[in-house]
Design a protein around this motif. Structure first.
Motif, PDB file in Angstrom:
ATOM      1  N   LEU A 509      20.455  45.009  11.022  1.00 43.93           N
ATOM      2  CA  LEU A 509      19.713  44.905   9.771  1.00 43.93           C
ATOM      3  C   LEU A 509      19.363  43.450   9.466  1.00 43.93           C
ATOM      4  O   LEU A 509      18.263  43.157   8.950  1.00 43.93           O
ATOM      5  N   SER A 510      20.270  42.535   9.820  1.00 45.05           N
ATOM      6  CA  SER A 510      19.992  41.111   9.575  1.00 45.05           C
ATOM      7  C   SER A 510      18.781  40.659  10.377  1.00 45.05           C
ATOM      8  O   SER A 510      17.870  39.983   9.861  1.00 45.05           O
ATOM      9  N   ARG A 511      18.746  41.017  11.660  1.00 41.26           N
ATOM     10  CA  ARG A 511      17.612  40.615  12.486  1.00 41.26           C
ATOM     11  C   ARG A 511      16.329  41.299  12.031  1.00 41.26           C
ATOM     12  O   ARG A 511      15.243  40.755  12.147  1.00 41.26           O
ATOM     13  N   PHE A 512      16.488  42.551  11.505  1.00 43.22           N
ATOM     14  CA  PHE A 512      15.304  43.236  10.963  1.00 43.22           C
ATOM     15  C   PHE A 512      14.695  42.434   9.812  1.00 43.22           C
ATOM     16  O   PHE A 512      13.466  42.257   9.739  1.00 43.22           O
ATOM     17  N   PHE A 513      15.556  41.912   8.931  1.00 40.95           N
ATOM     18  CA  PHE A 513      15.055  41.113   7.810  1.00 40.95           C
ATOM     19  C   PHE A 513      14.385  39.838   8.323  1.00 40.95           C
ATOM     20  O   PHE A 513      13.307  39.446   7.837  1.00 40.95           O
ATOM     21  N   ASP A 517      10.317  38.663   8.271  1.00 50.21           N
ATOM     22  CA  ASP A 517      10.155  37.556   7.310  1.00 50.21           C
ATOM     23  C   ASP A 517      10.642  37.963   5.897  1.00 50.21           C
ATOM     24  O   ASP A 517      10.071  37.568   4.884  1.00 50.21           O
ATOM     25  N   LEU A 518      11.721  38.708   5.869  1.00 50.30           N
ATOM     26  CA  LEU A 518      12.337  39.088   4.589  1.00 50.30           C
ATOM     27  C   LEU A 518      13.568  38.221   4.394  1.00 50.30           C
ATOM     28  O   LEU A 518      14.724  38.646   4.566  1.00 50.30           O
ATOM     29  N   ARG A 519      13.296  36.962   4.094  1.00 54.09           N
ATOM     30  CA  ARG A 519      14.380  35.973   4.052  1.00 54.09           C
ATOM     31  C   ARG A 519      15.362  36.242   2.919  1.00 54.09           C
ATOM     32  O   ARG A 519      16.567  36.022   3.075  1.00 54.09           O
ATOM     33  N   GLU A 520      14.821  36.693   1.789  1.00 54.61           N
ATOM     34  CA  GLU A 520      15.735  36.993   0.687  1.00 54.61           C
ATOM     35  C   GLU A 520      16.679  38.129   1.058  1.00 54.61           C
ATOM     36  O   GLU A 520      17.851  38.169   0.662  1.00 54.61           O
ATOM     37  N   LEU A 526      23.867  38.319   3.927  1.00 56.35           N
ATOM     38  CA  LEU A 526      24.984  37.405   4.165  1.00 56.35           C
ATOM     39  C   LEU A 526      26.022  37.492   3.051  1.00 56.35           C
ATOM     40  O   LEU A 526      27.231  37.510   3.307  1.00 56.35           O
ATOM     41  N   LEU A 527      25.527  37.569   1.813  1.00 59.07           N
ATOM     42  CA  LEU A 527      26.468  37.611   0.691  1.00 59.07           C
ATOM     43  C   LEU A 527      27.182  38.957   0.603  1.00 59.07           C
ATOM     44  O   LEU A 527      28.379  39.016   0.300  1.00 59.07           O
ATOM     45  N   MET A 548      17.558  27.989   6.982  1.00 62.11           N
ATOM     46  CA  MET A 548      18.772  27.315   6.541  1.00 62.11           C
ATOM     47  C   MET A 548      18.858  27.269   5.028  1.00 62.11           C
ATOM     48  O   MET A 548      19.951  27.418   4.452  1.00 62.11           O
ATOM     49  N   ASP A 549      17.715  27.078   4.386  1.00 66.65           N
ATOM     50  CA  ASP A 549      17.752  27.043   2.918  1.00 66.65           C
ATOM     51  C   ASP A 549      18.230  28.379   2.333  1.00 66.65           C
ATOM     52  O   ASP A 549      18.959  28.398   1.331  1.00 66.65           O
TER      53      ASP A 549
END
Length: 625
Positions: A509-513, A517-520, A526-527, A548-549
């Motif tokens: 799911l992380s790589r899917f985001f 380009d679903l950075r949020e 992560l949280l 990184m931001d």
């Protein structure tokens, strides 16, 4: 010899010549049966013996009783009085003949001592001649007559005034009442029946009054009969055979208020109402059921097709199963409150299921009332199956189940899978999403995966979201994530992945985001998965995808946690060192203060070995022998 040879004339002549006149007249009477010659012979000789023999013979013939009595009077012979009495009883002569008989009996009465029979016959003769005044005077004077016998004979001869007078003289009120009935004086007959107060008298007067339509007087007599259980049926039959139904009911109604009223009276009155006044049968049953023979009254109601009354009696007799069966067999007798009361007290579960079918066919509008009443006794699964199968062709696979929601809500408290599934399907049909969610939350005992599969392709996004939630609750995280991804419900997808704690699913799911380009979304991922998301992998993805931001909050939290852990370890190390120092100091003080050390010495192994085993708070001293 002549008589034996049938030479009667010769025999008569011989007796005459030898002055055996009594034998001679006997030949004329017995062998020749010539009463005329015998009369002439008696007149010629005028001897008492001849007259007596002639009179006795004449009494044996019905048409010659008067002549016979006259002959006896001429003979002045009271001896054959018994023959006279016997002739009177056998032939019942007319009044004119009785005049002669009375004369003879009065004469005989002066000649004999035992005059009981004679006095009795004199009274009967006076009565037969309608000489009632003379008869009354005769009775008032000293006499030996059997007045009871005389009265009975007068009654049989229908000389009623004389019979009344005679029975009154003996205070035989029962027979006076009978006589008065024959005289059609019913009012007086009732009064004398009251004085006699005997069941046969009451019966005779009552039946006579009924035959003559004197129903008021008949009721007075009947009330004394119906309180006797042995007489009740005869009275009922007599009235019914003559078609006097209303008068009978009126009499029975009046009798119910008597102190001697018994159960059979109430029962028979109820039966009469069922037959001849059915419109008042229910009123009677409600008023007098406690004093009636209920089984017999139930059968009468059944014969009269009074099914509402029959149901009422079954209820009062605690035959609730029979009451229910009657209402189901005869729907016209059905009453909702009565039926529900009966079904509540019924112990037979099969009857309840039959009642359910009855309501479905006859009173489907009241089905919920029945279901709520029997909810605690019937099996929910079987009940739901019956409701589904009823009218399934007309209303679909759920039949009439949708209108039974109140019942389903009540039994859902047991958390039965069949109930939960049925109610959820109904809520789904009604598009009642909030109620469906609440039902699933409160009562989770059902096939949740089946419901989730049926919802995952729904046209409504909220139902698909609910399907994802069900998959997540049942640890089908990949399906949950897949549904949320299709609907772009990123938060739900993240929650499913976090709940799974599956590194592969989280990484996917992380790589899917990141790929989309679903950075949020990656930041939220992560949280949400902070506890088990590898920091190294997070750093790699952040550098690779230049996010990184967006990853910085995760790294800040990670560094803070690492710092807190290091500081915690330092504090723990300092605390441990201080504790050891304090422990050593305490041991030294104890050794210095112990006088036994001077004698035996100190065993360091025992001291420090025991101390290390029991902890810094314990002190172990020992010695070796």
């Amino acid at each position: 010899i002549c008589i034996g040879a049938d030479m009667f004339e010769e025999a008569f002549t011989i007796y005459t010549r030898f002055n055996k006149n009594e034998d001679a007249v006997g030949v004329l009477l017995d062998q020749m049966e010539s009463f005329e010659r015998a009369e002439e012979f008696a007149l010629k000789l005028d001897e008492p013996a001849v007259w007596s023999r002639l009179g006795t013979a004449q009494l044996r013939r019905r048409d010659m009783i008067a002549k016979g009595v006259t002959s006896l009077i001429r003979a002045q012979d009271p001896g054959p009085y018994e023959n006279v009495v016997l002739a009177c009883r056998d032939f019942e002569p007319d009044a004119e003949t009785y005049d002669a008989i009375i004369k003879f009996l009065r004469f005989a009465r002066t000649k004999l001592k035992d005059v009981r029979v004679i006095d009795t016959e004199i009274i009967i003769g006076l009565a037969r001649c309608n000489r009632f005044t003379e008869m009354e005077e005769f009775i008032s004077l000293p006499n030996s007559a059997d007045l009871e016998e005389a009265g009975e004979r007068c009654l049989s001869m229908n000389v009623l005034p004389a019979a009344k007078l005679l029975f009154s003289a003996t205070n035989n009120y029962a027979r006076v009442a009978v006589v008065l009935v024959k005289m059609k004086d019913f009012t007086s007959a009732v009064e004398f029946a009251r004085k006699a107060d005997k069941v046969p008298t009451w019966r005779a007067v009552c039946f006579a009054c009924v035959d003559n339509n004197e129903f008021r007087l008949a009721q007075i007599c009947g009330l004394h009969l119906i309180v006797d259980a042995n007489e009740l049926q005869d009275v009922l039959d007599y009235y019914r055979d003559r078609g006097h139904f209303q008068q009978l009911i009126d009499m029975m109604d009046t009798g119910l208020s008597l102190e001697r009223a018994h159960q059979a009276m109430f029962t028979e009155t109820g039966i009469l109402y069922t037959k001849y006044r059915p419109e008042r049968a229910m009123e009677f049953c409600k008023m007098w059921w406690q004093r009636s023979g209920i089984p017999k009254l139930i059968r009468a109601c059944d014969v009269a097709a009074l099914y509402s009354e029959k149901v009422f009696l079954h209820m009062q007799y605690n035959e609730h199963d029979n009451a229910i069966a009657c209402m189901m067999e005869h729907p016209s007798s059905w009453e909702s409150t009565v039926f529900l009361e009966a079904i509540l007290k019924c112990a037979n579960v099969d009857v309840m299921y039959r009642a359910l079918s009855f309501y479905l066919n006859e009173h489907v509008d009241n089905i919920n009332d029945l279901l709520l009443t029997v909810a605690a006794k019937v099996d929910p699964g079987r009940t739901i199956s019956i409701l589904k199968s009823h009218c399934s062709r007309e209303y679909g696979e759920f039949g009439i189940l949708p209108i039974c929601k109140p019942y389903l809500h009540k039994v859902q408290q047991k958390n039965v899978p069949e109930v939960n599934e049925a109610l959820n399907n109904i809520l789904l049909l009604e598009n009642n999403l909030e109620a469906l969610k609440e039902s699933i939350k409160q009562y989770p005992s059902f096939d949740q995966l089946k419901l989730a599969r049926s919802l995952e392709h729904s046209e409504c996004v909220e139902y698909r979201r609910l399907a994802a939630s069900l998959f997540r609750e049942n640890k089908k995280y990949e399906q949950a994530v897949d549904i949320s991804k299709r609907d772009k419900l990123w938060q739900d997808a993240i929650l499913s992945a976090a709940a799974s704690k599956d590194p592969e699913l989280v990484d996917f799911l992380s790589r899917f985001f990141l790929d989309n380009d679903l950075r949020e979304g990656f930041t939220a991922m992560l949280l949400a998965c902070y506890e088990f998301f590898p920091p190294a992998l997070a750093l790699e993805y952040s550098w690779t995808y230049s996010v990184m931001d967006f990853s910085m909050p995760f790294f800040v939290q990670t560094m803070e946690e690492i710092g807190n852990r290091v500081m915690g370890l330092e504090e723990e190390s300092k605390t441990r060192a201080h504790a050891e120092e304090e422990f050593k100091k305490n041991v030294d003080e104890q050794i210095n203060d112990d006088p036994s050390v001077l004698l035996h010495g100190v065993q360091p192994t025992a001291i420090f070995g025991a101390a290390s085993a029991s902890g810094p708070q314990q002190l172990a001293l020992g010695w070796q022998k």
